[in-house]
Design an enzyme around this catalytic site. Structure first.
Site, PDB file in Angstrom:
ATOM      1  N   CYS B 119       0.886  -1.159   0.000  1.00 51.69           N
ATOM      2  CA  CYS B 119       0.000   0.000   0.000  1.00 51.69           C
ATOM      3  C   CYS B 119       0.920   1.203   0.000  1.00 51.69           C
ATOM      4  O   CYS B 119       1.507   1.539   1.022  1.00 51.69           O
ATOM      5  CB  CYS B 119      -0.916   0.010   1.220  1.00 51.69           C
ATOM      6  SG  CYS B 119      -1.932   1.510   1.296  1.00 51.69           S
ATOM      7  N   CYS B 122      -0.631   4.257   2.251  1.00 47.88           N
ATOM      8  CA  CYS B 122      -0.620   4.207   3.719  1.00 47.88           C
ATOM      9  C   CYS B 122      -0.291   2.788   4.163  1.00 47.88           C
ATOM     10  O   CYS B 122       0.865   2.379   4.088  1.00 47.88           O
ATOM     11  CB  CYS B 122      -1.935   4.700   4.302  1.00 47.88           C
ATOM     12  SG  CYS B 122      -3.392   4.067   3.446  1.00 47.88           S
ATOM     13  N   SER B 123      -1.279   2.027   4.589  1.00 51.55           N
ATOM     14  CA  SER B 123      -0.972   0.705   5.120  1.00 51.55           C
ATOM     15  C   SER B 123      -2.143  -0.254   4.939  1.00 51.55           C
ATOM     16  O   SER B 123      -2.358  -1.134   5.760  1.00 51.55           O
ATOM     17  CB  SER B 123      -0.627   0.817   6.601  1.00 51.55           C
ATOM     18  OG  SER B 123      -1.696   1.465   7.270  1.00 51.55           O
ATOM     19  N   CYS B 124      -2.920  -0.086   3.865  1.00 56.95           N
ATOM     20  CA  CYS B 124      -4.055  -0.978   3.620  1.00 56.95           C
ATOM     21  C   CYS B 124      -3.538  -2.399   3.467  1.00 56.95           C
ATOM     22  O   CYS B 124      -2.523  -2.632   2.813  1.00 56.95           O
ATOM     23  CB  CYS B 124      -4.810  -0.555   2.371  1.00 56.95           C
ATOM     24  SG  CYS B 124      -5.436   1.135   2.485  1.00 56.95           S
TER      25      CYS B 124
END
Lengths: 99, 214
Positions: B119, B122-124
């Protein structure tokens, strides 16, 4: 961030601390269909608003709680004053408990 | 919440202290802020203390074990695999695993294609099937470099992908998550579903490693 230069991938991991899970849970509840107080896009915008310097200084969940708090204040869900008072209370409670 | 629990990989298992918010290190402003914000939201009725507790518990119960179970079934049952490739969330549901409402798309590794997920924004992450993401997944180095030099990044994980295999990097979003269906290793023909599930490690479902025969 995709495509930018960066060093090697640091593969060490830390276990999630309880306070980090609490941030995660707060965020999930606030973005959940049931409540929809904040959207994931707003959270990300809030993180980007922290600026590149702060972004690198803070840890992942420090960025999250900063962004969540700013957005809640922006939306009038909580006020700066009550947050400040409550943070003092939390500290006082900790001291009383001898932590 | 229970006082101790195991997080996915045994390497990281440990007990937490009885008071859930007390850390080993010093109390930081951010920890105080977290507690204060949580309390205020509960007081204002945005959500209840029970909601918060239940959510933390639910986060604690998610681990790559769930993802491994789904992968093992897909390896063994061709019809299940077809359904899994069409709709991961519904397929997981068949195994009694709640994969949540955000769609997860499976990308299959073959002898021609190796997939890896990231991702960049961000941090999906498919956390409903893999638990919380590892630190490196959320860090700048992985997110910036894997899209530009996936082979180099994979090499850092000890994964050498032959130059005749195409590497596809999938960038997750808040609305669509990916997970990798790794290749079943040769020599595992006699293994049962439970044994297979146990060899599917987290990193192979991210795509930075492959599954190896034990």
């Amino acid at each position: 961030m995709g495509g930018l230069e960066a060093g090697p991938v640091e593969q060490s991991e830390h276990d999630y601390a309880p306070w980090e899970k609490r941030v995660d849970a707060i965020m999930r509840l606030l973005t959940g269909k049931q409540y929809e107080v904040i959207t994931v896009d707003e959270l990300r915008r809030g993180i980007e608003d922290l600026g590149p310097g702060v972004y690198d200084e803070l840890s992942y969940y420090e960025r999250w709680i900063s962004s969540i708090t700013n957005i809640l204040i922006e939306k009038g869900v909580i006020s700066v004053d009550e947050l400040g008072r409550r943070m003092e209370d939390v500290c006082a409670r900790r001291e009383e408990a001898g932590i | 919440m229970s006082d101790s629990h195991i997080h996915g990989d045994d390497k990281w298992s440990h007990s937490h202290p009885k008071q859930p918010d007390i850390e080993d290190g010093p109390l930081t402003d951010y920890m105080v802020m977290t507690e204060a914000v949580g309390d205020l939201l509960i007081e204002k009725g945005v959500f209840s203390a029970g909601d918060l507790r239940a959510m933390i518990e639910s986060i604690d119960t998610k681990s790559p074990t769930d993802g491994g179970r789904v992968i093992a079934r897909a390896w063994l049952d061709q019809e299940f695999k077809v359904r899994f490739m069409e709709d991961v969330n519904a397929a997981a549901e068949e195994l009694g695993i709640d994969a949540g409402t955000i769609p997860i798309r499976a990308v299959e590794n073959t002898s021609e294609v190796h997939n890896v997920i990231v991702c960049t924004l961000c941090s999906c992450y498919p956390r409903m099937l893999l638990g919380l993401p590892p630190d490196w997944y959320k860090a700048r180095a992985y997110r910036s470099r894997v899209v530009r030099d996936p082979r180099g990044v994979l090499r850092e994980f000890g994964t050498e992908i032959s130059s005749d295999v195409e590497i596809r990097v999938h960038d997750s979003t808040a609305d669509l998550r990916y997970m990798v269906l790794p290749m079943r290793p040769d020599g595992t023909e006699g293994m049962g579903e439970g044994e297979l599930a146990a060899i599917v490690n987290r990193d192979s479902m991210i795509g930075v490693t492959t599954v190896r025969k034990p």
